[in-house]
Design a protein around this motif. Structure first.
Motif, PDB file in Angstrom:
ATOM      1  N   GLY A  27      33.915  25.992  33.075  1.00  0.00           N
ATOM      2  CA  GLY A  27      35.144  26.251  32.337  1.00  0.00           C
ATOM      3  C   GLY A  27      35.957  24.989  32.105  1.00  0.00           C
ATOM      4  O   GLY A  27      36.485  24.766  31.015  1.00  0.00           O
ATOM      5  N   CYS A  78      30.335  42.634  42.144  1.00  0.00           N
ATOM      6  CA  CYS A  78      30.873  43.955  42.460  1.00  0.00           C
ATOM      7  C   CYS A  78      30.013  45.101  41.995  1.00  0.00           C
ATOM      8  O   CYS A  78      30.349  46.250  42.215  1.00  0.00           O
ATOM      9  CB  CYS A  78      32.276  44.083  41.862  1.00  0.00           C
ATOM     10  SG  CYS A  78      33.451  42.957  42.608  1.00  0.00           S
ATOM     11  N   ILE A 117      33.686  27.536  37.602  1.00  0.00           N
ATOM     12  CA  ILE A 117      34.948  26.823  37.408  1.00  0.00           C
ATOM     13  C   ILE A 117      34.686  25.484  36.736  1.00  0.00           C
ATOM     14  O   ILE A 117      35.393  25.079  35.814  1.00  0.00           O
ATOM     15  CB  ILE A 117      35.690  26.650  38.746  1.00  0.00           C
ATOM     16  CG1 ILE A 117      36.211  27.994  39.223  1.00  0.00           C
ATOM     17  CG2 ILE A 117      36.838  25.652  38.606  1.00  0.00           C
ATOM     18  CD1 ILE A 117      36.722  27.988  40.652  1.00  0.00           C
ATOM     19  N   LEU A 130      34.434  34.424  32.011  1.00  0.00           N
ATOM     20  CA  LEU A 130      33.942  34.007  33.326  1.00  0.00           C
ATOM     21  C   LEU A 130      34.402  34.960  34.417  1.00  0.00           C
ATOM     22  O   LEU A 130      33.640  35.269  35.342  1.00  0.00           O
ATOM     23  CB  LEU A 130      34.399  32.579  33.635  1.00  0.00           C
ATOM     24  CG  LEU A 130      33.707  31.482  32.834  1.00  0.00           C
ATOM     25  CD1 LEU A 130      34.339  30.141  33.127  1.00  0.00           C
ATOM     26  CD2 LEU A 130      32.228  31.445  33.118  1.00  0.00           C
ATOM     27  N   LEU A 131      35.631  35.429  34.329  1.00  0.00           N
ATOM     28  CA  LEU A 131      36.111  36.402  35.314  1.00  0.00           C
ATOM     29  C   LEU A 131      35.315  37.694  35.233  1.00  0.00           C
ATOM     30  O   LEU A 131      34.940  38.282  36.253  1.00  0.00           O
ATOM     31  CB  LEU A 131      37.600  36.676  35.107  1.00  0.00           C
ATOM     32  CG  LEU A 131      38.541  35.571  35.542  1.00  0.00           C
ATOM     33  CD1 LEU A 131      39.957  35.885  35.094  1.00  0.00           C
ATOM     34  CD2 LEU A 131      38.492  35.387  37.036  1.00  0.00           C
ATOM     35  N   PHE A 132      35.043  38.151  34.008  1.00  0.00           N
ATOM     36  CA  PHE A 132      34.273  39.372  33.821  1.00  0.00           C
ATOM     37  C   PHE A 132      32.851  39.207  34.350  1.00  0.00           C
ATOM     38  O   PHE A 132      32.326  40.090  35.037  1.00  0.00           O
ATOM     39  CB  PHE A 132      34.258  39.734  32.329  1.00  0.00           C
ATOM     40  CG  PHE A 132      33.500  40.980  32.025  1.00  0.00           C
ATOM     41  CD1 PHE A 132      34.014  42.215  32.388  1.00  0.00           C
ATOM     42  CD2 PHE A 132      32.278  40.924  31.382  1.00  0.00           C
ATOM     43  CE1 PHE A 132      33.318  43.378  32.110  1.00  0.00           C
ATOM     44  CE2 PHE A 132      31.573  42.075  31.098  1.00  0.00           C
ATOM     45  CZ  PHE A 132      32.092  43.305  31.459  1.00  0.00           C
ATOM     46  N   ALA A 181      30.926  30.326  42.293  1.00  0.00           N
ATOM     47  CA  ALA A 181      32.298  30.271  41.792  1.00  0.00           C
ATOM     48  C   ALA A 181      32.659  28.842  41.379  1.00  0.00           C
ATOM     49  O   ALA A 181      33.244  28.628  40.309  1.00  0.00           O
ATOM     50  CB  ALA A 181      33.262  30.779  42.855  1.00  0.00           C
ATOM     51  N   GLY A 216      31.808  37.055  36.677  1.00  0.00           N
ATOM     52  CA  GLY A 216      31.855  36.991  38.130  1.00  0.00           C
ATOM     53  C   GLY A 216      32.057  38.352  38.777  1.00  0.00           C
ATOM     54  O   GLY A 216      31.432  38.672  39.781  1.00  0.00           O
ATOM     55  N   TYR A 217      32.903  39.161  38.165  1.00  0.00           N
ATOM     56  CA  TYR A 217      33.131  40.511  38.680  1.00  0.00           C
ATOM     57  C   TYR A 217      31.866  41.339  38.609  1.00  0.00           C
ATOM     58  O   TYR A 217      31.506  42.029  39.556  1.00  0.00           O
ATOM     59  CB  TYR A 217      34.256  41.177  37.886  1.00  0.00           C
ATOM     60  CG  TYR A 217      34.533  42.578  38.323  1.00  0.00           C
ATOM     61  CD1 TYR A 217      35.257  42.831  39.473  1.00  0.00           C
ATOM     62  CD2 TYR A 217      34.056  43.660  37.587  1.00  0.00           C
ATOM     63  CE1 TYR A 217      35.515  44.117  39.889  1.00  0.00           C
ATOM     64  CE2 TYR A 217      34.295  44.959  37.990  1.00  0.00           C
ATOM     65  CZ  TYR A 217      35.022  45.176  39.130  1.00  0.00           C
ATOM     66  OH  TYR A 217      35.259  46.458  39.544  1.00  0.00           O
ATOM     67  N   ASN A 218      31.171  41.267  37.487  1.00  0.00           N
ATOM     68  CA  ASN A 218      29.937  42.028  37.337  1.00  0.00           C
ATOM     69  C   ASN A 218      28.841  41.559  38.282  1.00  0.00           C
ATOM     70  O   ASN A 218      28.048  42.356  38.777  1.00  0.00           O
ATOM     71  CB  ASN A 218      29.440  41.971  35.900  1.00  0.00           C
ATOM     72  CG  ASN A 218      30.188  42.911  35.010  1.00  0.00           C
ATOM     73  OD1 ASN A 218      30.736  43.900  35.467  1.00  0.00           O
ATOM     74  ND2 ASN A 218      30.224  42.617  33.732  1.00  0.00           N
ATOM     75  N   ILE A 238      37.984  31.857  30.047  1.00  0.00           N
ATOM     76  CA  ILE A 238      38.422  32.280  31.382  1.00  0.00           C
ATOM     77  C   ILE A 238      38.176  33.773  31.568  1.00  0.00           C
ATOM     78  O   ILE A 238      37.668  34.206  32.610  1.00  0.00           O
ATOM     79  CB  ILE A 238      39.910  31.924  31.587  1.00  0.00           C
ATOM     80  CG1 ILE A 238      40.060  30.417  31.717  1.00  0.00           C
ATOM     81  CG2 ILE A 238      40.466  32.612  32.828  1.00  0.00           C
ATOM     82  CD1 ILE A 238      41.493  29.946  31.639  1.00  0.00           C
ATOM     83  N   ALA A 239      38.518  34.571  30.544  1.00  0.00           N
ATOM     84  CA  ALA A 239      38.304  36.014  30.645  1.00  0.00           C
ATOM     85  C   ALA A 239      36.826  36.348  30.778  1.00  0.00           C
ATOM     86  O   ALA A 239      36.443  37.201  31.582  1.00  0.00           O
ATOM     87  CB  ALA A 239      38.906  36.706  29.424  1.00  0.00           C
TER      88      ALA A 239
END
Length: 46
Positions: free
Chosen positions: A15, A44, A12, A35-37, A8, A39-41, A32-33
């Motif tokens: 970014g 999770c 960050i 990186l969030l996607f 993480a 990280g989620y993949n 940002i979108a």
């Protein structure tokens, strides 16, 4: 847990580095979108 926190922090930092290079808000929001996607993949999905 340390690997998750490290990953993480790494994303960050990437970014923030890209935001220093590009001074465009739209590009920042897209990064940002993405990186969030990503990280989620990574954490999770099985």
């Amino acid at each position: 847990m340390k690997k998750i926190i490290g990953l993480a922090c790494f994303f960050i930092a990437i970014g923030m580095l890209i935001m220093l290079i590009t001074h465009n808000r739209l590009v920042g929001l897209i990064i940002i979108a993405l990186l969030l996607f990503l990280g989620y993949n990574c954490f999770c999905s099985d």
